[in-house]
Design a protein around this motif. Structure first.
Motif, mmCIF file in Angstrom:
data_model
loop_
_atom_site.group_PDB
_atom_site.id
_atom_site.type_symbol
_atom_site.label_atom_id
_atom_site.label_comp_id
_atom_site.label_asym_id
_atom_site.label_seq_id
_atom_site.Cartn_x
_atom_site.Cartn_y
_atom_site.Cartn_z
ATOM 1 N N ALA A 365 0.812 -1.486 0.143
ATOM 2 C CA ALA A 365 -0.356 0.012 0.413
ATOM 3 C C ALA A 365 0.940 1.289 0.156
ATOM 4 C CB ALA A 365 -0.334 -0.370 1.027
ATOM 5 N N ALA A 366 0.342 2.403 -0.408
ATOM 6 C CA ALA A 366 0.610 3.673 -0.431
ATOM 7 C C ALA A 366 1.583 3.693 0.509
ATOM 8 C CB ALA A 366 0.414 5.181 -0.771
ATOM 9 N N ASP A 367 0.824 4.126 1.611
ATOM 10 C CA ASP A 367 1.189 4.331 3.055
ATOM 11 C C ASP A 367 2.967 3.414 3.523
ATOM 12 O OD1 ASP A 367 -0.652 2.226 5.474
ATOM 13 O OD2 ASP A 367 0.651 1.565 4.026
ATOM 14 N N GLY A 368 2.806 2.700 3.109
ATOM 15 C CA GLY A 368 4.415 1.988 2.813
ATOM 16 C C GLY A 368 5.472 2.591 2.512
ATOM 17 N N ARG A 369 5.624 3.889 1.496
ATOM 18 C CA ARG A 369 6.606 4.257 0.710
ATOM 19 C C ARG A 369 5.794 5.749 0.372
ATOM 20 N NH1 ARG A 369 7.356 0.007 -3.249
ATOM 21 N NH2 ARG A 369 5.886 -1.192 -3.076
ATOM 22 N N VAL A 370 7.252 6.946 0.445
ATOM 23 C CA VAL A 370 6.993 7.369 0.006
ATOM 24 C C VAL A 370 6.279 8.202 -1.519
ATOM 25 C CG1 VAL A 370 8.590 9.772 -1.209
ATOM 26 C CG2 VAL A 370 9.386 7.823 0.214
ATOM 27 N N ARG A 371 5.126 9.180 -1.335
ATOM 28 C CA ARG A 371 4.439 9.574 -2.447
ATOM 29 C C ARG A 371 4.834 10.441 -3.273
ATOM 30 N NH1 ARG A 371 -0.610 10.164 1.945
ATOM 31 N NH2 ARG A 371 1.631 10.725 3.104
ATOM 32 N N ILE A 372 4.228 10.391 -4.793
ATOM 33 C CA ILE A 372 5.179 11.554 -4.899
ATOM 34 C C ILE A 372 3.695 12.080 -6.315
ATOM 35 C CG2 ILE A 372 6.184 12.592 -7.393
ATOM 36 C CD1 ILE A 372 8.457 9.751 -6.772
ATOM 37 N N MET A 373 3.034 13.234 -5.391
ATOM 38 C CA MET A 373 2.020 13.623 -6.260
ATOM 39 C C MET A 373 1.885 14.647 -7.092
ATOM 40 S SD MET A 373 -0.639 12.203 -3.288
ATOM 41 C CE MET A 373 -1.908 12.337 -4.864
ATOM 42 N N THR A 374 1.218 15.426 -7.735
ATOM 43 C CA THR A 374 1.098 16.571 -8.491
ATOM 44 C C THR A 374 0.336 17.193 -6.826
ATOM 45 O OG1 THR A 374 -1.002 16.458 -8.761
ATOM 46 C CG2 THR A 374 1.288 16.465 -10.432
ATOM 47 N N ILE A 375 0.531 18.766 -6.536
ATOM 48 C CA ILE A 375 -0.744 19.584 -5.782
ATOM 49 C C ILE A 375 -1.851 19.404 -6.135
ATOM 50 C CG2 ILE A 375 -0.690 22.277 -5.189
ATOM 51 C CD1 ILE A 375 2.374 22.773 -6.165
ATOM 52 N N HIS A 376 -2.321 18.633 -7.528
ATOM 53 C CA HIS A 376 -3.441 19.528 -7.394
ATOM 54 C C HIS A 376 -4.465 17.933 -6.918
ATOM 55 C CE1 HIS A 376 -3.001 21.815 -10.368
ATOM 56 N NE2 HIS A 376 -4.914 22.499 -10.172
ATOM 57 N N GLY A 377 -3.292 16.486 -6.378
ATOM 58 C CA GLY A 377 -3.788 15.327 -6.234
ATOM 59 C C GLY A 377 -3.689 15.037 -4.602
ATOM 60 N N ALA A 378 -2.552 16.060 -4.494
ATOM 61 C CA ALA A 378 -2.625 16.009 -2.591
ATOM 62 C C ALA A 378 -3.451 16.927 -1.928
ATOM 63 C CB ALA A 378 -0.952 16.676 -3.227
ATOM 64 N N LYS A 379 -4.759 17.473 -2.887
ATOM 65 C CA LYS A 379 -5.227 17.944 -2.425
ATOM 66 C C LYS A 379 -5.938 17.303 -1.606
ATOM 67 C CE LYS A 379 -9.173 21.560 -2.462
ATOM 68 N NZ LYS A 379 -10.012 22.492 -3.424
ATOM 69 N N GLY A 380 -6.553 18.176 -0.059
ATOM 70 C CA GLY A 380 -6.851 17.151 0.798
ATOM 71 C C GLY A 380 -6.206 16.288 2.251
ATOM 72 N N LEU A 381 -4.950 15.849 1.323
ATOM 73 C CA LEU A 381 -4.129 15.335 1.946
ATOM 74 C C LEU A 381 -2.917 15.364 3.418
ATOM 75 C CD1 LEU A 381 -2.875 12.731 -0.786
ATOM 76 C CD2 LEU A 381 -4.651 13.116 0.509
ATOM 77 N N GLU A 382 -2.504 14.870 4.001
ATOM 78 C CA GLU A 382 -1.389 15.716 5.123
ATOM 79 C C GLU A 382 -0.090 14.854 4.976
ATOM 80 O OE1 GLU A 382 -3.197 14.623 9.171
ATOM 81 O OE2 GLU A 382 -3.996 16.208 8.074
ATOM 82 N N ALA A 383 1.046 15.151 5.598
ATOM 83 C CA ALA A 383 2.079 14.467 5.750
ATOM 84 C C ALA A 383 2.455 14.970 6.609
ATOM 85 C CB ALA A 383 2.789 13.520 4.869
ATOM 86 N N PRO A 384 3.770 14.167 7.404
ATOM 87 C CA PRO A 384 5.028 14.393 8.639
ATOM 88 C C PRO A 384 5.607 15.842 7.909
ATOM 89 C CG PRO A 384 4.631 12.611 9.681
ATOM 90 C CD PRO A 384 3.386 12.668 7.631
ATOM 91 N N LEU A 385 6.396 14.790 6.241
ATOM 92 C CA LEU A 385 7.041 15.571 5.853
ATOM 93 C C LEU A 385 6.541 16.375 4.673
ATOM 94 C CD1 LEU A 385 10.613 15.094 5.373
ATOM 95 C CD2 LEU A 385 10.021 15.291 3.347
#
Length: 538
Positions: A365-385
């Motif tokens: 699953a994605a939560d075990g990997r570094v995620r690479i996303m566009t800013i549009h795709g990351a809207k609504g998400l959050e991360a410690p770093l």
């Protein structure tokens, strides 16, 4: 009596290319208040971001004329350590040329089968990607972040799933993927519309193009070198030296001789069967046979680096599914399918097929990997770093023949609609409309930066390359101006405090690898303070 509840934030309106209209927030609010006595409640608090990040947000956007009205934000995460840092921009290296008597020496022709080609490459992006991989590698499993577990607040080492890498567009994602894969950092890239550009899909498409046109020597060489057949450079040189006309007759002749390599012998046998099947089977049936007889999934699983293996397998599955999805799988021939793939490859945005879904592939699953996303795709998400890449790039220019629409939020229909060509053809009658469009575009760029920064809970980094055109409106330049205002010296590229690090057994003990990040948690208040990270990283 029914009630209506509306929630939204004009500062996060980032879908202007889909005709999103942030002015509707104010219009809808005024309408509900005047007609229905609605109550308007403005909220400027956050429980996500550390105070240091909110301080940068307030300093950055308070003085931006295009971002007004702006209300100061407040963080409820009091005591949560946070940090905003700009990494130095990566500059291009000076070109080196061999010059004699003021004339550049001529370069002799090379044998492309024996000598690799060389070309002038701008290494700025690669240096930024290497900088990213090196810094992440030092932090994963070492930097301590805070999180809540029930009613308890604990500290634990940073994991790959805590990292969110943001890009403005998907065009430069590949170079960052390569750097992460080389460093052994597992990642997943939410790359929409990039299926047909992925290397593994290009391998299969090259094979299909050869099956349609057996005289396509380049496509055959591409397929032979791919993990599907894993032929070596010596194998290709053997075929290149044969006297037969064309690589397909050469491959068949070589396979009939004693002492031929196993990859060439296997490739000749499989391809011979597929050439005959390509004339009779629909595209999906042919692909299914190739995947089964060629052991495609198993071979790519062994050949692709672990950090990208899941994405590669998902893309191969997606190509197989695409052969059924295109017009219901009714294409009677392989040439028609290949023609459709060429049309899709030229498509942009939402029209191009997306890369494979990792969840559908049954992989990590994605939560075990570094995620690479566009800013549009990351809207609504959050991360410690959160790390904003290519932050010094200028906004994308509008393409030719755009549509110019003026639709006031309170109106029931547009007041203007026209097509826009080159600047020379615009004329002066629509000048006010173009000025309004430019203002809206500038506001959207600020909204994108606001969304990017506020995804970060504790750490926000930004990096980029030295631009050929100096500009004061890039995200990097705006962040730099804000950090200088917050710095007493006026030159710092860091704001906030360094996050603590896990104690090591000795100074000679190397940091743990990203894939083996420790899972132990440390209750807040029971850790040992470590030196400021600014001293370590300059």
């Amino acid at each position: 009596r029914p009630t209506v509840f509306l929630v939204g934030d004009p500062k996060q309106s980032i879908y202007r290319f889909r005709r999103a209209e942030p002015r509707l927030f104010a219009t809808a609010s005024a309408f509900l208040q005047s007609r229905f006595g609605a109550r308007f409640l403005a909220r400027d608090e956050t429980r996500r971001n550390a105070p240091a990040i909110i301080e940068v947000v307030n300093t950055l956007f308070a003085d931006e004329p295009a971002f007004q009205p702006f209300r100061q934000q407040h963080s409820h995460a009091v005591g949560l350590p946070g940090r905003v840092e700009l990494l130095p921009l990566c500059a291009a290296e000076a070109e080196s040329k061999v010059v004699e008597s003021g004339v550049v020496q001529s370069i002799a022709l090379r044998n492309p089968l024996q000598e690799a080609g060389s070309e002038a490459i701008d290494g700025r992006r690669r240096r930024e990607a290497a900088q990213l991989a090196e810094r992440l590698g030092a932090m994963l499993g070492q930097t301590l972040i805070r999180e809540h577990q029930g009613s308890r607040e604990i500290e634990r080492p940073l994991r790959c799933g805590d990292v969110l890498l943001l890009v403005r567009t998907r065009t430069q994602i590949a170079v960052y993927e390569q750097a992460l894969a080389a460093a052994g950092i597992p990642f997943v890239a939410a790359s929409r519309g990039g299926l047909l550009e992925s290397l593994e899909v290009c391998d299969i498409v090259a094979l299909l193009e050869f099956l349609v046109t057996p005289a396509a020597d380049l496509q055959l060489a591409h397929a032979l070198k791919s993990p599907l057949f894993a032929c070596s450079d010596e194998d290709l040189q053997t075929l290149a030296a044969r006297p037969e006309a064309g690589w397909w007759p050469r491959l068949l002749a070589a396979a009939a001789e004693i002492g031929v390599s196993a990859p060439l012998w296997r490739a000749a046998g499989l391809i011979a069967g597929w050439v005959g099947a390509a004339a009779a089977l629909p595209a999906h049936d042919l692909l299914d046979r190739i995947f089964h007889e060629g052991e495609v999934m198993a071979r790519y699983r062994r050949a692709v680096p672990e950090a990208r293996c899941a994405a590669a397998l998902a893309n191969l599955d997606a190509l197989l599914l695409l052969s059924l999805d295109l017009d219901g799988g009714r294409y009677p021939s392989l040439p028609r399918f290949i023609d459709e793939l060429k049309v899709l490859r030229r498509a942009e945005g939402d029209d191009a097929p997306d890369e494979g879904d990792l969840a559908a592939a049954g992989e990590l699953a994605a939560d075990g990997r570094v995620r690479i996303m566009t800013i549009h795709g990351a809207k609504g998400l959050e991360a410690p770093l959160v790390w904003l890449l290519d932050a010094n790039g200028s906004p994308r220019r509008d393409g030719p023949w755009e549509v110019l629409v003026e639709w006031p939020p309170e109106a029931t229909a547009p007041s203007h609609f026209s097509f826009v060509g080159s600047k020379e053809l615009r004329g002066s009658a629509r000048a006010p409309l173009f000025e309004a469009e430019a203002a809206a575009a500038e506001r959207e760029e600020l909204n994108l930066l606001y969304v990017a920064v506020t995804r970060a809970k504790q750490l926000f980094f930004a990096s980029g390359v030295v631009s050929d055109r100096s500009s004061a409106v890039t995200p990097y330049a705006r962040l730099q101006a804000a950090l200088r205002k917050l710095s007493a010296a006026g030159e710092a590229l860091i704001h906030g405090q360094a996050l603590p690090e896990a104690a090591r057994e000795s100074a000679d003990t190397p940091p743990p690898k990203p894939a083996a990040a420790p899972e132990a948690v440390i209750p807040v208040g029971e850790r040992r303070e470590m030196p400021d990270a600014a001293a370590r990283f300059g």
